[in-house]
Enzyme design. Structure first.
Site, PDB file in Angstrom:
ATOM      1  N   VAL A 123      22.251  86.434  59.528  1.00 24.45           N
ATOM      2  CA  VAL A 123      22.288  87.235  58.301  1.00 24.45           C
ATOM      3  C   VAL A 123      22.464  86.332  57.078  1.00 24.45           C
ATOM      4  O   VAL A 123      21.870  86.587  56.030  1.00 24.45           O
ATOM      5  CB  VAL A 123      23.380  88.326  58.387  1.00 24.45           C
ATOM      6  N   ALA A 180      19.101  84.972  56.393  1.00 25.56           N
ATOM      7  CA  ALA A 180      18.261  86.029  55.820  1.00 25.56           C
ATOM      8  C   ALA A 180      18.631  86.300  54.363  1.00 25.56           C
ATOM      9  O   ALA A 180      17.748  86.402  53.500  1.00 25.56           O
ATOM     10  CB  ALA A 180      18.392  87.306  56.649  1.00 25.56           C
ATOM     11  N   GLU A 181      19.925  86.398  54.078  1.00 25.20           N
ATOM     12  CA  GLU A 181      20.328  86.692  52.700  1.00 25.20           C
ATOM     13  C   GLU A 181      19.966  85.552  51.763  1.00 25.20           C
ATOM     14  O   GLU A 181      19.564  85.769  50.624  1.00 25.20           O
ATOM     15  CB  GLU A 181      21.823  87.000  52.611  1.00 25.20           C
ATOM     16  N   THR A 182      20.083  84.338  52.258  1.00 29.85           N
ATOM     17  CA  THR A 182      19.687  83.187  51.451  1.00 29.85           C
ATOM     18  C   THR A 182      18.219  83.282  51.065  1.00 29.85           C
ATOM     19  O   THR A 182      17.859  83.167  49.887  1.00 29.85           O
ATOM     20  CB  THR A 182      19.952  81.873  52.221  1.00 29.85           C
ATOM     21  N   SER A 210      17.426  86.425  48.783  1.00 33.42           N
ATOM     22  CA  SER A 210      17.982  86.281  47.438  1.00 33.42           C
ATOM     23  C   SER A 210      17.215  85.249  46.624  1.00 33.42           C
ATOM     24  O   SER A 210      16.945  85.451  45.432  1.00 33.42           O
ATOM     25  CB  SER A 210      19.458  85.886  47.513  1.00 33.42           C
TER      26      SER A 210
END
Length: 130
Positions: free
Chosen positions: A47, A50-52, A55
């Site tokens: 996660v 993924a968020e990196t 974003s």
């Protein structure tokens, strides 16, 4: 990215962005050092990857003078990864002036899907001094 904060979570987790554009982002992350007690890639690590990617993609889309903040993220974990590198590929699902939604697929070194994630980022004007 690392110039903004060389001691960021990305650096500690070994995330390396290898491709970045408004249409696609790619990064790798080692499994070693990012495992849960059973020696498998920690779901939270997937996660973070993924968020990196989502974003950064949203920030590229938003452009100068804007900031992005994640407002929702989900992940489905399909299989375990035990060794090597995982690769995340992010592609936009919907990008606008206010919201940017990205899908991120994380695969192992054999190209097998480890995780599928989706993030929604809110796009705002950069506040003065930020």
């Amino acid at each position: 990215m690392e110039a903004l904060n060389p001691r960021s979570l990305n650096a500690r987790m070994g995330i390396e962005v290898i491709e970045a554009s408004a249409e696609r982002l790619v990064a790798t992350m080692p499994v070693e050092g990012n495992t849960q007690p059973y020696g498998l890639l920690h779901g939270g690590a997937s996660v973070v990857l993924a968020e990196t990617l989502g974003s950064v993609g949203a920030a590229i889309h938003a452009g100068e003078g804007k900031i992005v903040v994640g407002v929702d993220i989900n992940a489905t974990h399909h299989r375990a990864a035990r060794t090597g590198l995982v690769t995340g590929v992010a592609t936009p699902l919907s990008v606008g002036n206010t919201l940017s939604v990205w899908e991120i697929v994380v695969t192992d070194e054999d190209g097998k899907r480890v995780c599928t994630s989706r993030i929604t980022c809110l796009i705002r004007e950069r506040p003065p001094g930020a």
